[in-house]
Design an enzyme around this catalytic site. Sequence first.
Site, PDB file in Angstrom:
ATOM      1  N   ASP A   1      10.644  -0.016   4.609  1.00  0.00           N
ATOM      2  CA  ASP A   1       9.465   0.819   4.518  1.00  0.00           C
ATOM      3  C   ASP A   1       9.927   2.071   3.812  1.00  0.00           C
ATOM      4  OD1 ASP A   1       6.726   1.277   4.834  1.00  0.00           O
ATOM      5  OD2 ASP A   1       7.109   2.651   6.473  1.00  0.00           O
TER       6      ASP A   1
ATOM      7  N   PHE B   1       6.538   2.909 -10.492  1.00  0.00           N
ATOM      8  CA  PHE B   1       5.303   2.658  -9.751  1.00  0.00           C
ATOM      9  C   PHE B   1       5.075   3.794  -8.770  1.00  0.00           C
ATOM     10  CE2 PHE B   1       6.769   1.384  -5.459  1.00  0.00           C
ATOM     11  CZ  PHE B   1       8.127   1.247  -5.695  1.00  0.00           C
TER      12      PHE B   1
HETATM   13  P1  ITT Z   1       5.282  -3.535   0.993  1.00  0.00           P
HETATM   14  O1  ITT Z   1       4.932  -2.810   2.274  1.00  0.00           O
HETATM   15  O2  ITT Z   1       4.556  -4.821   0.780  1.00  0.00           O
HETATM   16  O3  ITT Z   1       6.765  -3.695   0.797  1.00  0.00           O
HETATM   17  P2  ITT Z   1       4.326  -1.104  -0.260  1.00  0.00           P
HETATM   18  O4  ITT Z   1       3.813  -0.840  -1.656  1.00  0.00           O
HETATM   19  O5  ITT Z   1       3.424  -0.795   0.883  1.00  0.00           O
HETATM   20  O6  ITT Z   1       4.832  -2.604  -0.247  1.00  0.00           O
HETATM   21  P3  ITT Z   1       6.217   0.747   0.954  1.00  0.00           P
HETATM   22  O7  ITT Z   1       5.466   0.657   2.233  1.00  0.00           O
HETATM   23  O8  ITT Z   1       7.697   0.616   1.013  1.00  0.00           O
HETATM   24  O9  ITT Z   1       5.680  -0.316  -0.138  1.00  0.00           O
HETATM   25  O10 ITT Z   1       5.969   2.099   0.202  1.00  0.00           O
HETATM   26  C1  ITT Z   1       4.798   2.812   0.444  1.00  0.00           C
HETATM   27  C2  ITT Z   1       4.371   3.542  -0.780  1.00  0.00           C
HETATM   28  O11 ITT Z   1       5.316   4.609  -1.049  1.00  0.00           O
HETATM   29  C3  ITT Z   1       4.317   2.739  -2.069  1.00  0.00           C
HETATM   30  O12 ITT Z   1       3.104   2.024  -2.186  1.00  0.00           O
HETATM   31  C4  ITT Z   1       4.431   3.845  -3.100  1.00  0.00           C
HETATM   32  O13 ITT Z   1       3.205   4.480  -3.285  1.00  0.00           O
HETATM   33  C5  ITT Z   1       5.396   4.814  -2.427  1.00  0.00           C
HETATM   34  N1  ITT Z   1       6.765   4.524  -2.888  1.00  0.00           N
HETATM   35  C6  ITT Z   1       7.741   3.847  -2.229  1.00  0.00           C
HETATM   36  N2  ITT Z   1       8.843   3.740  -2.994  1.00  0.00           N
HETATM   37  C7  ITT Z   1       8.545   4.353  -4.166  1.00  0.00           C
HETATM   38  C8  ITT Z   1       9.258   4.550  -5.383  1.00  0.00           C
HETATM   39  O14 ITT Z   1      10.477   4.084  -5.564  1.00  0.00           O
HETATM   40  N3  ITT Z   1       8.645   5.196  -6.366  1.00  0.00           N
HETATM   41  C9  ITT Z   1       7.393   5.669  -6.209  1.00  0.00           C
HETATM   42  N4  ITT Z   1       6.651   5.508  -5.117  1.00  0.00           N
HETATM   43  C10 ITT Z   1       7.225   4.846  -4.096  1.00  0.00           C
END
Ligand code: ITT
Length: 191
Positions: free
Chosen positions: A68, A147
């Site tokens: 997460d 992203f």
């Molecule tokens: P999963 O839960 O299916 O893995 P998710 O998109 O919800 O996918 P996370 O919960 O890990 O992924 O991350 C939550 C959000 O935080 C993600 O949708 C992005 O908006 C932001 N985020 C996480 N890592 C990032 C990164 O490396 N660069 C930019 N934004 C990031």
Amino acid sequence: MELVFATNNAHKLEEVQQMVGDKFVLKSLADIGCDDDIPETGVTFQENAKQKTDYLFQKYSIDCFGDDSGLEIDALNGEPGVYSARYSGSRDMEKNIDLVLEKLQGQEDRKARFKTVISLFLQGEQYFFEGTVEGRIIAGRTGTAGFGYDPIFIPDGYDQTFAEMSLEEKNKISHRSKAVSKLVEFLNSQQ
Ligand code: ITT
């Protein structure tokens, strides 16, 4: 070694597969035919990462990991934090970024960090790995790679946003790469 990565985010899967190399074959939730909406109701990254792998382990008894991650902004008391993916109420990143920029308007303290917590289930045992990258939020979007909040985040020591960097550059310093390096080091020590 085959490991299931508990994610629906294709960008994350690509980033992490590149970091772990050929030695580990990562399978996505789709690859194992899991299209369940895995609960993510925790108030910390660790709780959410744990929920993902607890769910998969209970249902499939497989080696798996899940992360997460999110963005913590000091001037917003750590928001969006665990709500990063849906900060504006939807998964629309344009809206999520707009909301962050709006809330930070006129704010001098722009300090922020990306954090990742990984939970791993390996042969029935659970382990956690963490990674953080410190930086700041700029006033408007710059760059098109990556992203999420990448276009508004500049890591400390750099003058480009994550969205202006190549995947290789981002992976050298990102929160996820730090946590994944710890995961890989651990997996290698187990073989
Ligand atoms: P999963 O839960 O299916 O893995 P998710 O998109 O919800 O996918 P996370 O919960 O890990 O992924 O991350 C939550 C959000 O935080 C993600 O949708 C992005 O908006 C932001 N985020 C996480 N890592 C990032 C990164 O490396 N660069 C930019 N934004 C990031």
